[in-house]
Design an enzyme around this catalytic site. Sequence first.
Site, PDB file in Angstrom:
ATOM      1  N   LYS A   1       2.788  10.426   8.070  1.00  0.00           N
ATOM      2  CA  LYS A   1       2.157   9.957   9.308  1.00  0.00           C
ATOM      3  C   LYS A   1       2.810  10.566  10.557  1.00  0.00           C
ATOM      4  O   LYS A   1       2.576  11.723  10.860  1.00  0.00           O
ATOM      5  CB  LYS A   1       2.146   8.427   9.365  1.00  0.00           C
ATOM      6  CG  LYS A   1       1.108   7.800   8.408  1.00  0.00           C
ATOM      7  CD  LYS A   1       0.883   6.349   8.731  1.00  0.00           C
ATOM      8  CE  LYS A   1      -0.065   5.664   7.766  1.00  0.00           C
ATOM      9  NZ  LYS A   1      -1.478   5.896   8.039  1.00  0.00           N
TER      10      LYS A   1
ATOM     11  N   PHE B   1       0.858  -1.192   0.000  1.00  0.00           N
ATOM     12  CA  PHE B   1       0.000   0.000   0.000  1.00  0.00           C
ATOM     13  C   PHE B   1       0.890   1.237   0.000  1.00  0.00           C
ATOM     14  O   PHE B   1       1.774   1.364   0.844  1.00  0.00           O
ATOM     15  CB  PHE B   1      -0.915   0.015   1.236  1.00  0.00           C
ATOM     16  CG  PHE B   1      -1.890   1.163   1.202  1.00  0.00           C
ATOM     17  CD1 PHE B   1      -3.056   1.078   0.446  1.00  0.00           C
ATOM     18  CD2 PHE B   1      -1.627   2.338   1.881  1.00  0.00           C
ATOM     19  CE1 PHE B   1      -3.947   2.147   0.385  1.00  0.00           C
ATOM     20  CE2 PHE B   1      -2.511   3.412   1.832  1.00  0.00           C
ATOM     21  CZ  PHE B   1      -3.671   3.312   1.085  1.00  0.00           C
TER      22      PHE B   1
ATOM     23  N   ASP C   1       9.280   2.755   1.420  1.00  0.00           N
ATOM     24  CA  ASP C   1       8.116   3.493   1.896  1.00  0.00           C
ATOM     25  C   ASP C   1       8.046   3.300   3.409  1.00  0.00           C
ATOM     26  O   ASP C   1       7.636   2.245   3.907  1.00  0.00           O
ATOM     27  CB  ASP C   1       6.857   2.945   1.211  1.00  0.00           C
ATOM     28  CG  ASP C   1       5.590   3.642   1.714  1.00  0.00           C
ATOM     29  OD1 ASP C   1       5.647   4.331   2.752  1.00  0.00           O
ATOM     30  OD2 ASP C   1       4.541   3.479   1.076  1.00  0.00           O
TER      31      ASP C   1
HETATM   32  C1  LIG Z   1       3.059   2.448   3.842  1.00  0.00           C
HETATM   33  C2  LIG Z   1       2.111   3.556   3.507  1.00  0.00           C
HETATM   34  N1  LIG Z   1       2.381   4.353   2.460  1.00  0.00           N
HETATM   35  C3  LIG Z   1       1.586   5.358   2.120  1.00  0.00           C
HETATM   36  C4  LIG Z   1       0.430   5.630   2.828  1.00  0.00           C
HETATM   37  C5  LIG Z   1      -0.454   6.781   2.412  1.00  0.00           C
HETATM   38  O1  LIG Z   1      -0.335   7.813   3.312  1.00  0.00           O
HETATM   39  P1  LIG Z   1      -1.430   9.003   3.311  1.00  0.00           P
HETATM   40  O2  LIG Z   1      -2.723   8.405   3.741  1.00  0.00           O
HETATM   41  O3  LIG Z   1      -0.868  10.014   4.281  1.00  0.00           O
HETATM   42  O4  LIG Z   1      -1.491   9.531   1.931  1.00  0.00           O
HETATM   43  C6  LIG Z   1       0.105   4.829   3.931  1.00  0.00           C
HETATM   44  C7  LIG Z   1      -1.132   5.073   4.683  1.00  0.00           C
HETATM   45  O5  LIG Z   1      -1.657   4.229   5.353  1.00  0.00           O
HETATM   46  C8  LIG Z   1       0.971   3.768   4.278  1.00  0.00           C
HETATM   47  O6  LIG Z   1       0.714   2.967   5.310  1.00  0.00           O
END
Ligand SMILES: Cc1ncc(COP(=O)(O)O)c(C=O)c1O
Length: 393
Positions: free
Chosen positions: A243, A129, A214
Amino acid sequence: MQNYLTPNFSFAPMIPERALGSRVWDIEGREYIDLSGGIAVNALGHCHPDLVAALAEQSQKLWHISNIYTTKPAQELAKKLVEHTFADKVFFCNSGAEANEAALKLARKYGRDHFGEHKTEIISCLNSFHGRTLFTVSVGGQPKYSKDYAPLPPGITHVPFNDIAALEAAISENTCAVIIEPIQGESGILPATQEYLQAARRLCDEHGALLILDEVQTGMGHTGKLFAYEHYGITPDILSSAKALGGGFPVGAILTTDKIAPTFGPGTHGSTFGGNPMACAVGSRAFDIINTPETLAHVEKQGQKLQTTLRELGEKTSVFKEVRGMGLLIGCVLADQYKGRASEITAAALKHGLMVLVAGADVVRFAPSLLLNDEDMAEGLKRLEAALTEWIA
Ligand SMILES: Cc1ncc(COP(=O)(O)O)c(C=O)c1O
């Protein structure tokens, strides 16, 4: 309460009104223990006094000024990130999806600039994700998030997570980047193996591809280190963060090296709010508290305690068959007879005054404050036991 928002979220039946540390109160005054941390965002709990002070202080000085100018808070937070990681340069944005969007664009442009038009392919993992923009849902390995939005950007290949042979078979001279979550968060708190991330690093080097980690969910102390890559003996070329970076105030960033950063020359990428002084002032104060040996040791200690007790609870109730994760980013995998029912458990917990998360349909996730104390942990676990006991009855 009348809902005026689009129906893409299924809101919980209670409405939070205020919060402090690991406790939240709803509009009816009912109290909850928060072991979800706003989905790994409120790394220092709610309304940490130092963050409140940083926000109040900055709010009297400068809210927004545009990216025609740089500011002290943006430079200060970037300096801290650079001094304590592999990185030399930082780009600020506002969310995890935006950070990954920037990382992927940077990798494509770097490949094209340095190797030619063929070097545009991105490899990502199944079940990963990376956010909800069109590019990031396409790169993410969960078609349920992208299928309704086709046509999708081309040049993206998905491979099974933790499968070195599959990555080796997929990577080529056309690959500009491999993007991996060190722990797959949304799909079940599944850590990458040491061998996998090390092989990914080696394969990227052999094929002139960039390794993007990520760390939107795993970063800022959640695993007991500032960033999870530190557990793996490798460094990425680009790291995305968001986050917990702002301790609850929206901010995202990518970190990269002096070799790659010049690809983002003037005008190549941008963001109106990226580097916002309020966000960076709060992030900077949050960084100072998270990046201390005391806080990181506390994460390690409380993470072990929480994992151990969850394991015991899993055995006692037979609801969990496995407890996994690192530090205070923990997933409890449901026993086979309860498969697919994680959201029933989060609902049952909420009824008992406890906020926890799902991570996919089969995993109950915990991402509490990194400052979680023994009393709040014990009370949260007591409520969880009551919820599970009632749920299985
Ligand atoms: C690993 C990862 N990348 C990207 C995101 C996306 O972040 P945002 O919701 O701040 O766009 C998330 C959100 O849960 C995530 O867990």
